[in-house]
Design an enzyme around this catalytic site. Sequence first.
Site, PDB file in Angstrom:
ATOM      1  N   ASP A  78      72.898   7.970   9.217  1.00 36.82           N
ATOM      2  CA  ASP A  78      73.015   8.993   8.168  1.00 36.82           C
ATOM      3  C   ASP A  78      71.734   9.830   8.044  1.00 36.82           C
ATOM      4  OD1 ASP A  78      74.340   6.498   7.850  1.00 36.82           O
ATOM      5  OD2 ASP A  78      74.970   6.996   5.822  1.00 36.82           O
ATOM      6  N   ASP A  99      68.300   9.663   1.321  1.00 34.31           N
ATOM      7  CA  ASP A  99      69.385  10.556   0.916  1.00 34.31           C
ATOM      8  C   ASP A  99      68.914  11.876   0.301  1.00 34.31           C
ATOM      9  OD1 ASP A  99      71.521   9.071   1.816  1.00 34.31           O
ATOM     10  OD2 ASP A  99      71.726   7.924  -0.040  1.00 34.31           O
ATOM     11  N   TRP A 151      77.544  11.524  11.886  1.00 35.64           N
ATOM     12  CA  TRP A 151      76.251  12.058  11.412  1.00 35.64           C
ATOM     13  C   TRP A 151      75.359  12.361  12.619  1.00 35.64           C
ATOM     14  CZ3 TRP A 151      77.489  13.834   7.142  1.00 35.64           C
ATOM     15  CH2 TRP A 151      77.984  13.108   6.055  1.00 35.64           C
ATOM     16  N   THR A 208      75.266  -3.221  10.229  1.00 37.20           N
ATOM     17  CA  THR A 208      76.143  -2.218   9.630  1.00 37.20           C
ATOM     18  C   THR A 208      76.123  -2.375   8.124  1.00 37.20           C
ATOM     19  OG1 THR A 208      78.274  -1.101   9.849  1.00 37.20           O
ATOM     20  CG2 THR A 208      78.354  -3.482   9.562  1.00 37.20           C
TER      21      THR A 208
HETATM   22  N1  GLY Z   1      76.100   7.116   2.749  1.00 38.09           N
HETATM   23  C1  GLY Z   1      76.610   8.118   3.576  1.00 38.09           C
HETATM   24  C2  GLY Z   1      78.024   7.964   3.907  1.00 38.09           C
HETATM   25  O1  GLY Z   1      78.788   7.248   3.265  1.00 38.09           O
HETATM   26  O2  GLY Z   1      78.429   8.592   4.843  1.00 38.09           O
END
Ligand code: GLY
Length: 398
Positions: free
Chosen positions: A175, A111, A251, A235
């Site tokens: 992501d 992140d 994403w 997932t």
């Molecule tokens: N963790 C990234 C999202 O919730 O999109």
Amino acid sequence: MIQQEIRLERPERFEGKYEIAGEKLDRAIERALDKLEKNIPAWTDQFARTHPIDHRYVPGPNNNWECGMQTGTYWLAYELSGNPKFRQVAEAHLPSYRERFEQKIRIGGHDVGFVYTPSCVAAYKITGDEEIRKMTLDVAEFFYNNAYLKERGFVMRSGNKAVTDEKKGCRTMMDTLMNVPLLFWAGQETGDEKFTEAGLAQSKTTQKYLIREDASSFHHYQFEPYTWKPMRGRTLQGNSDDSCWSRGHSWGVYGFPIAYSYTKAEFLPELHKNITYFMLNHLPEDLIPYWDYDFIDGDEPRDSSAGVIAVCGMNEMCKYLPDSAPQKAIFKTASAKMLEAVIDHCAGDIGVEHDGLIGHVTHAKPQGQGIDQCGIYGDYFYLEALMRFTNPDWNRYW
Ligand code: GLY
């Protein structure tokens, strides 16, 4: 991995030129900026937590993935309006990013890019501040060393290479495609190709393991601890291991065009077309995605953030596609119609008072978090989409 080209179903929904009226876009921006300005006192020295409670953002410190997008929203507001109040908020946030890096507060995982790109890369692009540039390059170096497995070609969900927890250290996820732009940017700034190679490797690994034959996506892909043998798709925020979580898919709809902008890798436009057609084929009549593409009608909650992220991604890809590419006209019309749907149905009065710029965002349904509420990342990408539609020459932060 996709085996054959994905066909756009019901192409008539997205054929023909379509434009959002200029007045509607201006009004949407005005409304968003008004709300942001009113809320400045609440958010100058604290950050909203990932998901709201009862439609209200919950304050906290700079220690989570979405903080970067809150700062980025103020940078966008400043660039859209020239109002120095917005710039002051974004600048007031910046010391907390340095502190977070020095103290390594929750930046062990992938992140890092979400945290530092729309806040600090944006700060450098807008202000030219050399100190911010240097600090952000140090962050990118840390990210590369800590989270990227060079020999495996992917960025780990948890950046600590010693972590072999199957949910963290042994997974990579959709992501991540929006986190590696920090590495691409560092490659561009320093000329060090290792960053660009890492970013491109993430796209290739995603294509191989996370994109299914029908161009849908797993949210995560799990590798075996220690051996790194590929195991299976999983997932976290989607409906099931076999479903396609809509925000995760978005994403990719935005992440692959960014990878293309930096690398011009030949496989990316076709891959992007296929995953985007999958998304368009799974949109409901009103064009606001459900939280998971298992659902195409009915009462399940929506995730408008998945819509606006995809709008930005289609808009970005159109910059590189020749006019002869059949998807270009489709993307232009689809992105305009999808953004208009969010303006009409998720911004403004939605029947409930909330802190966001848009409602009908779903953070994590299986975890019971932020279902049909607002969300910081929804706000950010909504404003970025409005920026893209009103300032085509905008210098993106990613
Ligand atoms: N963790 C990234 C999202 O919730 O999109």
